[in-house]
Design an enzyme around this catalytic site. Structure first.
Site, PDB file in Angstrom:
ATOM      1  N   LYS A 105       4.064 -10.997 -18.638  1.00 18.42           N
ATOM      2  CA  LYS A 105       3.655  -9.656 -19.043  1.00 18.42           C
ATOM      3  C   LYS A 105       2.239  -9.668 -19.608  1.00 18.42           C
ATOM      4  O   LYS A 105       1.426  -8.789 -19.319  1.00 18.42           O
ATOM      5  CB  LYS A 105       4.628  -9.094 -20.089  1.00 18.42           C
ATOM      6  CG  LYS A 105       5.962  -8.695 -19.521  1.00 18.42           C
ATOM      7  CD  LYS A 105       5.828  -7.472 -18.631  1.00 18.42           C
ATOM      8  CE  LYS A 105       6.900  -7.440 -17.562  1.00 18.42           C
ATOM      9  NZ  LYS A 105       6.757  -8.421 -16.510  1.00 18.42           N
ATOM     10  N   GLU A 157       8.755 -14.855 -19.130  1.00 20.00           N
ATOM     11  CA  GLU A 157       8.564 -13.428 -18.902  1.00 20.00           C
ATOM     12  C   GLU A 157       7.516 -12.852 -19.852  1.00 20.00           C
ATOM     13  O   GLU A 157       6.691 -12.021 -19.454  1.00 20.00           O
ATOM     14  CB  GLU A 157       9.900 -12.691 -19.047  1.00 20.00           C
ATOM     15  CG  GLU A 157       9.839 -11.180 -18.907  1.00 20.00           C
ATOM     16  CD  GLU A 157       9.348 -10.703 -17.547  1.00 20.00           C
ATOM     17  OE1 GLU A 157       9.061  -9.494 -17.434  1.00 20.00           O
ATOM     18  OE2 GLU A 157       9.241 -11.508 -16.608  1.00 20.00           O
ATOM     19  N   LYS A 174       2.991  -2.817  -7.283  1.00 22.80           N
ATOM     20  CA  LYS A 174       4.362  -2.819  -7.778  1.00 22.80           C
ATOM     21  C   LYS A 174       5.318  -3.518  -6.828  1.00 22.80           C
ATOM     22  O   LYS A 174       6.139  -4.326  -7.228  1.00 22.80           O
ATOM     23  CB  LYS A 174       4.813  -1.374  -8.003  1.00 22.80           C
ATOM     24  CG  LYS A 174       6.241  -1.215  -8.526  1.00 22.80           C
ATOM     25  CD  LYS A 174       6.378  -1.753  -9.933  1.00 22.80           C
ATOM     26  CE  LYS A 174       7.759  -1.501 -10.504  1.00 22.80           C
ATOM     27  NZ  LYS A 174       7.919  -2.150 -11.823  1.00 22.80           N
ATOM     28  N   ARG A 189       1.171   1.359  -6.068  1.00 31.71           N
ATOM     29  CA  ARG A 189       1.421   0.470  -4.934  1.00 31.71           C
ATOM     30  C   ARG A 189       0.140  -0.143  -4.377  1.00 31.71           C
ATOM     31  O   ARG A 189       0.198  -1.118  -3.623  1.00 31.71           O
ATOM     32  CB  ARG A 189       2.126   1.242  -3.815  1.00 31.71           C
ATOM     33  CG  ARG A 189       3.530   1.675  -4.146  1.00 31.71           C
ATOM     34  CD  ARG A 189       4.145   2.394  -2.957  1.00 31.71           C
ATOM     35  NE  ARG A 189       4.313   1.506  -1.825  1.00 31.71           N
ATOM     36  CZ  ARG A 189       5.442   0.898  -1.507  1.00 31.71           C
ATOM     37  NH1 ARG A 189       6.504   1.059  -2.251  1.00 31.71           N
ATOM     38  NH2 ARG A 189       5.510   0.126  -0.449  1.00 31.71           N
ATOM     39  N   TRP A 229      -4.210  -1.701  -0.840  1.00 29.80           N
ATOM     40  CA  TRP A 229      -4.330  -2.969  -1.570  1.00 29.80           C
ATOM     41  C   TRP A 229      -4.787  -3.981  -0.539  1.00 29.80           C
ATOM     42  O   TRP A 229      -4.060  -4.312   0.388  1.00 29.80           O
ATOM     43  CB  TRP A 229      -2.982  -3.360  -2.175  1.00 29.80           C
ATOM     44  CG  TRP A 229      -3.043  -4.522  -3.117  1.00 29.80           C
ATOM     45  CD1 TRP A 229      -3.201  -4.478  -4.471  1.00 29.80           C
ATOM     46  CD2 TRP A 229      -2.898  -5.916  -2.780  1.00 29.80           C
ATOM     47  NE1 TRP A 229      -3.183  -5.749  -4.998  1.00 29.80           N
ATOM     48  CE2 TRP A 229      -3.008  -6.655  -3.990  1.00 29.80           C
ATOM     49  CE3 TRP A 229      -2.718  -6.611  -1.590  1.00 29.80           C
ATOM     50  CZ2 TRP A 229      -2.916  -8.038  -4.022  1.00 29.80           C
ATOM     51  CZ3 TRP A 229      -2.638  -7.992  -1.624  1.00 29.80           C
ATOM     52  CH2 TRP A 229      -2.732  -8.694  -2.832  1.00 29.80           C
ATOM     53  N   HIS A 234       5.035 -32.977 -24.827  1.00 27.93           N
ATOM     54  CA  HIS A 234       4.903 -33.662 -23.545  1.00 27.93           C
ATOM     55  C   HIS A 234       3.676 -33.190 -22.759  1.00 27.93           C
ATOM     56  O   HIS A 234       3.633 -33.351 -21.539  1.00 27.93           O
ATOM     57  CB  HIS A 234       6.174 -33.477 -22.722  1.00 27.93           C
ATOM     58  CG  HIS A 234       7.383 -34.108 -23.349  1.00 27.93           C
ATOM     59  ND1 HIS A 234       7.652 -35.448 -23.245  1.00 27.93           N
ATOM     60  CD2 HIS A 234       8.359 -33.577 -24.122  1.00 27.93           C
ATOM     61  CE1 HIS A 234       8.763 -35.719 -23.911  1.00 27.93           C
ATOM     62  NE2 HIS A 234       9.204 -34.609 -24.456  1.00 27.93           N
ATOM     63  N   CYS A 276       0.857  -1.175   0.000  1.00 28.90           N
ATOM     64  CA  CYS A 276       0.000   0.000   0.000  1.00 28.90           C
ATOM     65  C   CYS A 276       0.892   1.222   0.000  1.00 28.90           C
ATOM     66  O   CYS A 276       2.107   1.128   0.070  1.00 28.90           O
ATOM     67  CB  CYS A 276      -0.907   0.017   1.218  1.00 28.90           C
ATOM     68  SG  CYS A 276      -1.654  -1.566   1.620  1.00 28.90           S
ATOM     69  N   GLU A 332      -0.229 -10.139 -16.742  1.00 32.06           N
ATOM     70  CA  GLU A 332      -0.273  -9.023 -15.803  1.00 32.06           C
ATOM     71  C   GLU A 332      -1.144  -7.880 -16.295  1.00 32.06           C
ATOM     72  O   GLU A 332      -1.913  -7.309 -15.510  1.00 32.06           O
ATOM     73  CB  GLU A 332       1.145  -8.493 -15.551  1.00 32.06           C
ATOM     74  CG  GLU A 332       1.993  -9.358 -14.650  1.00 32.06           C
ATOM     75  CD  GLU A 332       3.379  -8.789 -14.455  1.00 32.06           C
ATOM     76  OE1 GLU A 332       3.888  -8.851 -13.327  1.00 32.06           O
ATOM     77  OE2 GLU A 332       3.963  -8.277 -15.433  1.00 32.06           O
ATOM     78  N   ASN A 391       0.746  -0.080   6.476  1.00 28.95           N
ATOM     79  CA  ASN A 391       1.113  -1.085   5.477  1.00 28.95           C
ATOM     80  C   ASN A 391       1.636  -2.304   6.225  1.00 28.95           C
ATOM     81  O   ASN A 391       2.337  -2.163   7.230  1.00 28.95           O
ATOM     82  CB  ASN A 391       2.223  -0.574   4.554  1.00 28.95           C
ATOM     83  CG  ASN A 391       1.761   0.545   3.669  1.00 28.95           C
ATOM     84  OD1 ASN A 391       0.567   0.810   3.542  1.00 28.95           O
ATOM     85  ND2 ASN A 391       2.715   1.218   3.038  1.00 28.95           N
ATOM     86  N   GLY A 392       1.368  -3.490   5.694  1.00 36.61           N
ATOM     87  CA  GLY A 392       1.866  -4.700   6.331  1.00 36.61           C
ATOM     88  C   GLY A 392       0.717  -5.575   6.801  1.00 36.61           C
ATOM     89  O   GLY A 392      -0.449  -5.378   6.430  1.00 36.61           O
TER      90      GLY A 392
END
Length: 617
Positions: A493, A489, A612, A27, A74, A512, A2, A496, A100-101
């Site tokens: 992307k 990656e 982020k 954030r 968040w 496979h 946050c 996301e 935050n936390g």
């Protein structure tokens, strides 16, 4: 995960808080709120949604006062509601707190407080902390004072388990703002007769470039012209005022519509800065003085563990291929979130490298601490020289990539990968790598920024490709050897920022299992540079085409004709050494995800459910 912004000074606090929250919206953005002290009264405003909602709520009737705290959330505990938004008040409504936390034992504390007569208005762990501090403040009693509030905070924090970065105000003390940190970043901005608290310095860089980065268990009491930092025990703490290396201009979008697009285009400069001062033609090697290791220490390494999360993990995988190829050292890549709980054998010849853009990623920091606990030398690669990982590791490498605001990492991935190649070069030259091979790699590294600049020209072509496959039900990303991590990656992307289902796989794994998913509605992106496994990749493309699967091929200049015979769309990147190809091949995939997300109307810089910097477990 946050954002916190606090202010005390001579200016009106609310506009400063809202501007700071806008800069921290990446954030966390489920809800937002602020509390402003005007004399002895608290004015609280909070709402769900983005910062714009909070700004609109305040616009018609701006809260007045020169001391305030604010927060963008968040959600961890409790749904996305105005009641769960911060700030939260104590039982008397006189203390306001943002956090935050995660308070891990909040249920136990909540039950105890309820038995004592407390009533809660939210589902959050933060409101429990606010009630706990307020309860101790009331129990201590006496004349309102800074010492009384700090004593109450110390008693409360002594009861909690978990992590916190907090800022709080009390109506009794309108000229005081208090902050504390354990496991969640908090920085003090130092101004002239004004001070700031923030979870990220980018929130306050428009006002000051002087900052104190708080350590775990630090408590700071902030007044307009003075601040004092003490430990949780009450003992004084030495602190250093650092100069922030970037300016407000560095955290603006400039002429770009999104931060992500700006940061994709910043990659030539980011890579150049990652290389600056680290190439030695005289020794045909790399110079990484920040490792704080002697040549003898480096030669004694028998095994490397690279740990990270998300994009940093993919950079570690790319580094694994590079270091093993260049230095012939065994490398293991670990999810930091798994490493912290596994009983991984760690002999004295093991070196642990943790990778984190922010330097504050909770799982990565915990992995570093676990390594230190077991006696390992632990090093870090991060983009924040004042971060916790940078301060707690035995050494490391600073990326110099500049601030990255877009939630989807781009330039930091290429910077991390370049640094790991440098590490491979350094270790290789101490072992078997010849001078000729070292010089060849150095020359290729020096050419890399210009090759990246050339690769950026595929942006318009990738917009066309994105439009062509806009109706697909997902995407497969395939690569081999050095480019397998790039497949992972590229898929990440796409997930996301476009919310499309995407998977990354080694190309040879096609038969496979996941070939069962291939059909006309599932395009595959195959990274197929002209390397030792080029013909193998061509065979995989043929297998996909035989099942009517569309193929987007990323190849190198000179291999276009062969790819055009089998692929539907071909994108070519410049030729370079195999070990450096991933730094170029990832760029078309960044563009593909970006243009797909834009075309779908997604919020590219602030994708849903993501933040982020992941500072909670």
């Amino acid at each position: 995960m946050c954002g916190i912004v606090g202010y005390i000074g001579s200016a009106e606090a609310a506009p400063i808080l809202i501007d700071g929250l806008r800069r921290l919206e990446y954030r966390g953005y489920d809800s937002a709120g602020l509390a402003v002290l005007d004399g002895g009264a608290l004015d609280i405003r909070k709402c769900t949604g983005r910062i714009a909602n909070l700004a609109a709520l305040c616009e018609a009737d701006m809260p007045l006062g020169q001391t305030g705290i604010s927060h963008t959330r968040w959600a961890t505990h409790g749904g996305v509601t105005a009641a769960n938004a911060h700030p939260h008040l104590d039982a008397n409504g006189r203390l306001a707190l943002v956090h935050n936390g995660v308070i891990e034992n909040y249920q136990q504390l909540r039950s105890t407080l309820i038995e004592a007569g407390h009533a809660f208005l939210s589902e959050t762990d933060t409101e429990v902390l606010a009630h706990l501090v307020g309860d101790h403040y009331d129990r201590i009693g006496g004349t309102p004072s800074r010492e009384r509030l700090l004593a109450a905070l110390r008693r409360a924090l002594g009861q909690v388990s978990g992590t916190y970065g907090i800022a709080l105000l009390h109506q009794d003390l309108p000229e005081l703002m208090v902050g504390a940190r354990r496991g969640s970043p908090l920085v003090l901005g130092v101004g002239k007769n004004e001070h700031f608290l923030a979870s990220d310095v980018s929130a306050i860089v428009t006002h000051t470039q002087d900052a104190v980065y708080l350590n775990d268990y630090d408590i700071v009491a902030v007044e307009r012209g003075h601040f004092e930092i003490t430990a949780l025990t009450g003992k004084g703490v030495l602190h250093e005022i650092s100069r922030v290396e970037f300016t407000a201009g560095d955290v603006s979008k400039g002429d770009y519509p999104h931060y992500m697009l700006k940061e994709i285009h910043e990659q030539p400069d980011a890579v150049r800065d990652a290389l600056r001062g680290r190439l030695s033609h005289e020794e045909a090697s790399a110079k990484l003085g920040g490792l704080n290791m002697t040549p003898g220490d480096l030669r004694d390494i028998r095994r490397l563990i690279l740990a990270g999360c998300g994009t940093a993990l993919h950079a570690a995988l790319a580094g694994e291929y590079a270091i093993e190829a260049l230095a012939h050292l065994p490398v293991e890549v670990e999810f930091a979130s798994e490493l912290r709980y596994r009983n991984v054998p760690m002999d004295p010849g093991t070196l642990l490298f943790v990778i984190s853009q922010s330097g504050e990623t909770a799982d990565t920091l915990a992995a570093l601490r676990e390594g230190r606990r077991k006696g390992l030398r632990t090093l870090g690669i991060c983009n924040n020289v004042a971060s916790t990982i940078a301060r707690e590791s035995d050494g490391g490498v600073y990326m110099h990539a500049g601030p990255e605001i877009g939630v989807a990492a781009t330039k930091t991935f290429t910077s991390q990968t370049v640094i790991l190649v440098l590490l491979g070069l350094l270790l290789g030259r101490m072992r078997h790598l010849s001078t000729t091979e070292g010089i060849r790699l150095l020359e290729a590294l020096e050419a890399l920024p210009d090759l990246i600049r050339t690769t950026l020209q595929v942006g318009d072509r990738m917009r066309e490709v994105a439009q062509k496959y806009l109706g697909c039900r997902g995407m497969m990303f395939l690569g081999r050897q050095f480019n397998y991590p790039i497949a992972l990656e590229g898929a990440l992307k796409m997930k996301e920022i476009s919310y499309l289902h995407a998977e990354g796989h080694p190309s040879a794994e096609l038969k496979h299992g996941f070939i069962a998913l291939i059909d006309k509605d599932l395009p595959s992106v195959v990274i197929a540079p002209d390397d030792a496994v080029f013909e193998k990749n061509l065979g995989n493309i043929e297998e996909i085409k035989a099942r009517k699967g569309p193929v987007i091929a990323v190849g190198t200049e000179g291999s276009g004709l062969a790819l055009e015979r089998v692929a539907d769309d071909v994108i070519l990147i410049p030729k370079t050494l195999d070990v450096l190809t991933p730094i170029l091949s990832v760029i078309p995939l960044q563009f593909l995800a970006y243009h797909t997300a834009v075309a779908l109307g997604c919020d590219v810089d602030k994708p849903r459910n993501l933040a982020k910097s992941v500072t909670v477990e």
